[in-house]
Write a protein that holds these residues in place. Structure first.
Motif, PDB file in Angstrom:
ATOM      1  N   VAL A   1       0.839  -1.202   0.000  1.00  0.00           N
ATOM      2  CA  VAL A   1       0.000   0.000   0.000  1.00  0.00           C
ATOM      3  C   VAL A   1       0.876   1.255   0.000  1.00  0.00           C
ATOM      4  CG1 VAL A   1      -1.596   1.374   1.382  1.00  0.00           C
ATOM      5  CG2 VAL A   1      -2.019  -1.061   1.068  1.00  0.00           C
ATOM      6  N   ILE A   2       1.919   1.262   0.809  1.00  0.00           N
ATOM      7  CA  ILE A   2       2.807   2.420   0.870  1.00  0.00           C
ATOM      8  C   ILE A   2       3.480   2.661  -0.484  1.00  0.00           C
ATOM      9  CG2 ILE A   2       4.936   3.338   1.878  1.00  0.00           C
ATOM     10  CD1 ILE A   2       4.189   2.090   4.502  1.00  0.00           C
ATOM     11  N   VAL A   3       3.959   1.584  -1.100  1.00  0.00           N
ATOM     12  CA  VAL A   3       4.609   1.724  -2.407  1.00  0.00           C
ATOM     13  C   VAL A   3       3.640   2.294  -3.435  1.00  0.00           C
ATOM     14  CG1 VAL A   3       5.646   0.468  -4.334  1.00  0.00           C
ATOM     15  CG2 VAL A   3       6.295  -0.095  -1.988  1.00  0.00           C
ATOM     16  N   ALA A   4       2.408   1.805  -3.418  1.00  0.00           N
ATOM     17  CA  ALA A   4       1.408   2.279  -4.376  1.00  0.00           C
ATOM     18  C   ALA A   4       1.136   3.766  -4.193  1.00  0.00           C
ATOM     19  CB  ALA A   4       0.110   1.490  -4.218  1.00  0.00           C
ATOM     20  N   GLN A   5       1.231   4.251  -2.964  1.00  0.00           N
ATOM     21  CA  GLN A   5       0.939   5.660  -2.696  1.00  0.00           C
ATOM     22  C   GLN A   5       2.144   6.556  -2.885  1.00  0.00           C
ATOM     23  OE1 GLN A   5      -0.737   5.709   1.292  1.00  0.00           O
ATOM     24  NE2 GLN A   5      -2.709   6.151   0.376  1.00  0.00           N
ATOM     25  N   ALA A   6       3.262   6.184  -2.267  1.00  0.00           N
ATOM     26  CA  ALA A   6       4.408   7.099  -2.189  1.00  0.00           C
ATOM     27  C   ALA A   6       5.491   6.820  -3.214  1.00  0.00           C
ATOM     28  CB  ALA A   6       5.014   7.042  -0.779  1.00  0.00           C
TER      29      ALA A   6
ATOM     30  N   ARG B   1       6.012  12.061  -4.598  1.00  0.00           N
ATOM     31  CA  ARG B   1       7.250  12.307  -3.859  1.00  0.00           C
ATOM     32  C   ARG B   1       7.568  13.794  -3.782  1.00  0.00           C
ATOM     33  NH1 ARG B   1      12.576  13.059  -5.182  1.00  0.00           N
ATOM     34  NH2 ARG B   1      14.068  12.432  -3.570  1.00  0.00           N
ATOM     35  N   ARG B   2       7.393  14.519  -4.874  1.00  0.00           N
ATOM     36  CA  ARG B   2       7.680  15.951  -4.873  1.00  0.00           C
ATOM     37  C   ARG B   2       6.777  16.685  -3.886  1.00  0.00           C
ATOM     38  NH1 ARG B   2       7.894  18.143 -10.958  1.00  0.00           N
ATOM     39  NH2 ARG B   2       8.314  20.064  -9.807  1.00  0.00           N
ATOM     40  N   ILE B   3       5.515  16.322  -3.879  1.00  0.00           N
ATOM     41  CA  ILE B   3       4.580  16.957  -2.956  1.00  0.00           C
ATOM     42  C   ILE B   3       4.933  16.612  -1.512  1.00  0.00           C
ATOM     43  CG2 ILE B   3       2.171  16.996  -2.182  1.00  0.00           C
ATOM     44  CD1 ILE B   3       1.360  16.632  -5.117  1.00  0.00           C
ATOM     45  N   ALA B   4       5.232  15.336  -1.258  1.00  0.00           N
ATOM     46  CA  ALA B   4       5.536  14.890   0.106  1.00  0.00           C
ATOM     47  C   ALA B   4       6.785  15.585   0.650  1.00  0.00           C
ATOM     48  CB  ALA B   4       5.716  13.380   0.135  1.00  0.00           C
ATOM     49  N   LEU B   5       7.823  15.685  -0.163  1.00  0.00           N
ATOM     50  CA  LEU B   5       9.053  16.331   0.295  1.00  0.00           C
ATOM     51  C   LEU B   5       8.828  17.820   0.556  1.00  0.00           C
ATOM     52  CD1 LEU B   5      11.720  14.615  -1.991  1.00  0.00           C
ATOM     53  CD2 LEU B   5      11.331  14.254   0.455  1.00  0.00           C
ATOM     54  N   ASP B   6       8.025  18.443  -0.283  1.00  0.00           N
ATOM     55  CA  ASP B   6       7.726  19.862  -0.063  1.00  0.00           C
ATOM     56  C   ASP B   6       6.953  20.059   1.236  1.00  0.00           C
ATOM     57  OD1 ASP B   6       7.559  22.696  -1.178  1.00  0.00           O
ATOM     58  OD2 ASP B   6       5.440  22.233  -0.875  1.00  0.00           O
ATOM     59  N   MET B   7       6.011  19.168   1.502  1.00  0.00           N
ATOM     60  CA  MET B   7       5.243  19.277   2.735  1.00  0.00           C
ATOM     61  C   MET B   7       6.119  19.041   3.972  1.00  0.00           C
ATOM     62  SD  MET B   7       2.080  20.112   2.110  1.00  0.00           S
ATOM     63  CE  MET B   7       2.991  21.314   1.141  1.00  0.00           C
ATOM     64  N   MET B   8       7.068  18.122   3.856  1.00  0.00           N
ATOM     65  CA  MET B   8       7.991  17.883   4.965  1.00  0.00           C
ATOM     66  C   MET B   8       8.808  19.129   5.263  1.00  0.00           C
ATOM     67  SD  MET B   8       9.193  14.013   3.920  1.00  0.00           S
ATOM     68  CE  MET B   8      10.596  14.007   5.053  1.00  0.00           C
ATOM     69  N   ALA B   9       9.246  19.812   4.222  1.00  0.00           N
ATOM     70  CA  ALA B   9      10.013  21.046   4.413  1.00  0.00           C
ATOM     71  C   ALA B   9       9.160  22.130   5.063  1.00  0.00           C
ATOM     72  CB  ALA B   9      10.556  21.529   3.072  1.00  0.00           C
ATOM     73  N   GLU B  10       7.898  22.203   4.668  1.00  0.00           N
ATOM     74  CA  GLU B  10       7.014  23.221   5.224  1.00  0.00           C
ATOM     75  C   GLU B  10       6.773  23.026   6.713  1.00  0.00           C
ATOM     76  OE1 GLU B  10       5.760  26.042   4.127  1.00  0.00           O
ATOM     77  OE2 GLU B  10       6.919  25.740   2.295  1.00  0.00           O
ATOM     78  N   THR B  11       6.766  21.776   7.165  1.00  0.00           N
ATOM     79  CA  THR B  11       6.512  21.540   8.590  1.00  0.00           C
ATOM     80  C   THR B  11       7.621  22.116   9.466  1.00  0.00           C
ATOM     81  OG1 THR B  11       7.612  19.362   8.560  1.00  0.00           O
ATOM     82  CG2 THR B  11       5.242  19.422   8.094  1.00  0.00           C
ATOM     83  N   THR B  12       8.823  22.267   8.919  1.00  0.00           N
ATOM     84  CA  THR B  12       9.915  22.863   9.705  1.00  0.00           C
ATOM     85  C   THR B  12       9.758  24.369   9.807  1.00  0.00           C
ATOM     86  OG1 THR B  12      11.396  23.178   7.799  1.00  0.00           O
ATOM     87  CG2 THR B  12      11.453  21.033   8.908  1.00  0.00           C
ATOM     88  N   ARG B  13       9.014  24.962   8.870  1.00  0.00           N
ATOM     89  CA  ARG B  13       8.833  26.417   8.871  1.00  0.00           C
ATOM     90  C   ARG B  13       7.549  26.844   9.579  1.00  0.00           C
ATOM     91  NH1 ARG B  13      11.450  25.763   3.662  1.00  0.00           N
ATOM     92  NH2 ARG B  13       9.493  25.270   2.605  1.00  0.00           N
TER      93      ARG B  13
ATOM     94  N   VAL C   1      11.202   6.314   4.158  1.00  0.00           N
ATOM     95  CA  VAL C   1      12.531   6.926   4.014  1.00  0.00           C
ATOM     96  C   VAL C   1      13.180   6.455   2.720  1.00  0.00           C
ATOM     97  CG1 VAL C   1      14.866   6.977   4.953  1.00  0.00           C
ATOM     98  CG2 VAL C   1      12.913   7.296   6.469  1.00  0.00           C
ATOM     99  N   ARG C   2      13.057   5.181   2.437  1.00  0.00           N
ATOM    100  CA  ARG C   2      13.627   4.624   1.204  1.00  0.00           C
ATOM    101  C   ARG C   2      13.009   5.279  -0.031  1.00  0.00           C
ATOM    102  NH1 ARG C   2      17.816   0.903  -0.161  1.00  0.00           N
ATOM    103  NH2 ARG C   2      17.198  -0.330  -1.976  1.00  0.00           N
ATOM    104  N   LEU C   3      11.695   5.409  -0.025  1.00  0.00           N
ATOM    105  CA  LEU C   3      10.998   5.949  -1.190  1.00  0.00           C
ATOM    106  C   LEU C   3      11.209   7.446  -1.365  1.00  0.00           C
ATOM    107  CD1 LEU C   3       7.606   4.041  -0.840  1.00  0.00           C
ATOM    108  CD2 LEU C   3       9.277   3.720  -2.667  1.00  0.00           C
ATOM    109  N   LEU C   4      11.145   8.183  -0.254  1.00  0.00           N
ATOM    110  CA  LEU C   4      11.155   9.641  -0.354  1.00  0.00           C
ATOM    111  C   LEU C   4      12.552  10.251  -0.318  1.00  0.00           C
ATOM    112  CD1 LEU C   4       8.130  10.522   1.963  1.00  0.00           C
ATOM    113  CD2 LEU C   4       8.162  10.240  -0.527  1.00  0.00           C
ATOM    114  N   LEU C   5      13.461   9.636   0.418  1.00  0.00           N
ATOM    115  CA  LEU C   5      14.769  10.254   0.606  1.00  0.00           C
ATOM    116  C   LEU C   5      15.898   9.520  -0.106  1.00  0.00           C
ATOM    117  CD1 LEU C   5      14.477  11.179   4.397  1.00  0.00           C
ATOM    118  CD2 LEU C   5      13.983  12.606   2.401  1.00  0.00           C
TER     119      LEU C   5
END
Length: 211
Positions: free
Chosen positions: A108-113, A119-131, A183-187
């Motif tokens: 399920v995770i692979v199908a989604q992420a 991936r581009r959206i997820a990484l951008d959202m991760m960056a936003e959470t720090t700000r 982590v494997r998929l996104l980073l």
């Protein structure tokens, strides 16, 4: 420009209980256009640069159509993200074994992420959470919450079958199910093939047994 449209497939969600008619058709088509436009804009420019004006232009609607639905850019983002995630974190079928359930959850995770657009959206959202801590809290509830609920069902079945101890550390168990693959998929962007998922399943099951 040709784009990866799998995110848009994610946004389609479940079928309607009845076919809309009259004004409802227009209402639904506008919401659908805004939804598509927001995710396209988010993937291309990122949340910080995304504006309600840009989403409205891309959707071919006026800003008023967006503000009738959401009071702000953040409200629009959270509502549409939550809807997409909740519609697309299906219950992992009961395979009859912990290992089978874990593998099903990883699939399920692979199908989604695993999609580059996601991936581009997820990484951008991760960056936003720090700000923005406030946005980070809201995103954890909207995005991480449904995924952790699905993972909790895997743990619950393992306990009911006697494959996991009743006093398992649930939070640690959820982290083991979710974090390594994300982590494997996104980073890392390393290969995620059948052999890798099989090995990861074995490692997670062993870890859950001692969590």
């Amino acid at each position: 420009m040709e784009r990866n449209r799998s995110v848009l497939a994610i946004l389609r969600g479940m079928p309607h209980k009845r076919e809309p008619a009259g004004a409802a058709v227009l209402q639904e088509s506008v919401t659908s256009a805004i939804t598509t436009a927001m995710f396209d804009e988010l993937a291309e420019t990122g949340y910080a640069r995304m504006s309600v004006d840009a989403v409205a232009r891309r959707a071919g609607v006026g800003k008023a159509a967006i503000y009738r639905r959401w009071p702000s850019k953040q409200a629009m983002l959270l509502d549409l993200l939550e809807a997409a995630v909740r519609r697309n974190v299906p219950d992992v079928p009961d395979s009859g074994s912990l290992a089978g359930d874990v593998r099903g959850f990883l699939d399920v995770i692979v199908a989604q992420a695993g999609d580059p657009w996601v991936r581009r959206i997820a990484l951008d959202m991760m960056a936003e959470t720090t700000r923005s801590p406030e946005l980070g809290t809201a995103l954890r509830e909207a995005v991480a919450g449904p995924r952790r609920a699905a993972a909790a069902a895997v743990l619950r079945r393992g306990i009911e079958r006697g494959e996991l101890p009743a006093d398992i550390d649930h939070e640690l168990g959820l982290d083991l199910l979710i974090s390594p693959l994300l982590v494997r998929l996104l980073l890392d962007e390393g290969p995620v093939d059948d052999a890798y998922l099989t090995r990861l399943t074995t490692v997670i099951v062993a870890g859950l047994d001692s969590a």
